[in-house]
Scaffold this active site. Structure first.
Site, PDB file in Angstrom:
ATOM      1  CD  GLU A   1     -20.596-109.266  -8.009  1.00  0.00           C
ATOM      2  OE1 GLU A   1     -21.310-108.388  -7.476  1.00  0.00           O
ATOM      3  OE2 GLU A   1     -19.758-109.013  -8.889  1.00  0.00           O
TER       4      GLU A   1
ATOM      5  CB  CYS B   1     -28.283-108.053  -5.255  1.00  0.00           C
ATOM      6  SG  CYS B   1     -27.951-108.241  -6.992  1.00  0.00           S
TER       7      CYS B   1
END
Ligand code: NAP
Length: 460
Positions: A235, A269
């Site tokens: 991720e 993110c």
């Protein structure tokens, strides 16, 4: 031998918070051996896993403020944002408990062919093995929860390395699970230490079956290369785009971006970074956004009023500032912000940016939103796609055909309509394409990765 320790400092004022052991490969090996032995000698039944996870959710709820304070101090995350993270961690445990209770395989219709006549077939989901988890600094509780809770639901023991800048939320969570929720020793070991030592030892250990990593693309892809025979879930980063059409509710978009671009100083993110605004509304949208951003309170993360605090390190504030300066040198305009004061970087809105500027082409990971005007929505969608990242993207429009075109065209793990790309809830499949990663988190999806399908054939 004297134990080596890593000092952990408050990113807001540089004060010493505490220290953690500087772990070694030998610590990782001990943890992996313990993990293997509990998995083989005393596996947890699904109902036991679910009860442990439920208890953790319950205790996290009771201690939400305490966890939020730890997050705020070690990550300089404003306390009200830290409370949201703690709330989300409760949800991550609840959904993981639900997955533990409903984990199931499927029937395989063996007798659909001549050869299988008289045979019964089904698939069992069994734990993949010991999970090695490596987590980043920016969600020190909930991203750790997204690794530990599904692993417990899947029946896997975990060796966790938290980010060296923010180890305390993870340690507190592990203590809660082991001391108060009934997770037996060996099922979870936190090994603190550097990425080069402890991280690499986890990646290299032959008895770790799966690595779950959240962090930066260079480190993530390096792990993928280093462990070709392991399952490796990544991720990674992003430079999230949003397209604002004139038919869309651009005032709502501006008020959402005030939060989505600046929450935790842009260190998420899926922080909203690249904003493509139709030329007919660009100036009004920009003025509305700038007014909203100027209301943000910058300061101490423990102050209830604070919206934006320090970046994780002074060097990060300087890096982001240099990217802003580079954009300005290339022709961008600063509409608000742009200056560093001590450890704080002012929330910054730029316009007239171009795709080659670092504030567009790279992941800023700071409190910066970059606007660009467009004339044709197809150009905007093309520009949004013009990135090596692919986590989440969004569009604001009230035209169904434009929304459908965006859903078809935007090449990302998630596409949101009339919502910012920063929106996430913990049960959804979350993950990216290209440099943004190779997997999906969210308990139901993570548990699929953390289990093997074992085919069973019975001759009747
Ligand atoms: P990072 O520097 O890549 O660090 C992440 C973790 O990897 C830390 O625990 C770090 O340890 C460890 N590490 C460093 N070098 C390693 C190595 N060679 N081998 C194994 N482990 C190693 O990332 P970060 O600065 O903490 O986090 C920011 C990044 O994470 C951003 O790019 C952000 O977009 C991404 N992120 C992605 C998601 C997502 O779900 N897609 C969510 C949050 C953040 P040390 O701390 O000891 O260096």
């Amino acid at each position: 031998m004297v134990e080596q320790r890593i000092e952990v400092r408050n990113p807001y004022d540089g004060s010493l918070i505490g220290s953690v052991p500087r772990g070694t490969a030998a610590d990782v090996d001990r943890a992996v051996r313990a993990a293997r032995s509990v998995m083989s000698d005393a596996p947890l039944a699904p109902f036991e896993r679910a009860e442990i996870l439920d208890r953790a959710a319950q205790l996290l709820r009771e201690r939400q403020d305490d966890f939020a304070r730890t997050i705020a101090i070690e990550a300089a995350k404003p306390i009200k944002t830290a409370r949201v993270e703690a709330q989300r961690a409760i949800s991550t445990f609840q959904f993981s408990a639900a997955v533990a209770r409903t984990l199931t395989g499927e029937m395989v219709p063996l007798d659909a062919s001549d050869a299988g006549a008289g045979k019964l077939g089904f698939v069992l989901r069994v734990p993949v093995g010991v999970v090695g988890a490596i987590s980043p600094f920016n969600f020190p509780l909930n991203l750790v929860a997204h690794k530990i809770a599904p692993a417990i639901a899947a029946g896997c023991a975990v060796v966790l390395k938290p980010a060296s800048q923010t180890p305390f939320s993870a340690i507190k969570l592990a203590d809660l699970l082991l001391d108060e929720c009934g997770l037996p020793d060996g099922w979870l070991t936190v090994v603190t230490g550097s990425g080069g030592d402890v991280g690499n030892a986890i990646v290299d250990h032959p008895d770790i079956a799966l690595i779950t990593f959240t962090g930066s693309p260079p480190v993530g892809w390096g792990i993928r290369e280093r462990a070709p025979r392991k399952r490796v879930g990544l991720e990674l980063g992003n430079n999230a785009p949003v397209v604002i059409e004139p038919s869309g509710d651009w005032r709502t978009a501006a008020s959402k971006i005030k939060v989505a671009g600046f929450s935790h100083a842009g260190q998420s993110c899926i922080s909203t970074q690249r904003v493509f605004v139709h030329r007919s509304i660009h100036d009004d949208f920009a003025a509305t956004l700038v007014d909203a951003v100027r209301e943000l309170v910058v300061g101490d993360p423990l102050d209830e009023a604070t919206d934006v605090s320090a970046l994780i390190a002074p060097s990060e504030a300087e890096r982001v500032k240099s990217w802003i300066d580079g954009a300005v040198a290339g022709g961008a305009k600063v509409l608000t912000g742009g200056d560093v004061e001590g450890r704080l970087l002012e929330p910054t809105v730029l316009t007239d940016v171009t795709p080659d500027m670092k504030v567009c082409s790279e992941e800023v990971f700071g409190p910066v939103v970059a606007l660009a005007a467009y004339d044709d929505v197809d150009d905007a969608l093309r520009l949004a796609n013009d990135t090596r990242y692919g986590l989440q993207a969004a569009i604001f429009t009230n035209e169904l055909d434009v929304a459908l075109r965006a859903i078809q065209t935007l090449d990302f793990g998630g596409v949101l309509v009339n919502e910012v790309p920063t929106w996430r809830t913990d049960q959804m499949p979350y993950g990216g394409l290209r440099d943004s990663g190779n997997t999906r988190e969210g308990p139901a999806y993570a548990v699929r990765e953390m289990t093997e399908e074992r085919l069973v054939v019975i001759q009747q």
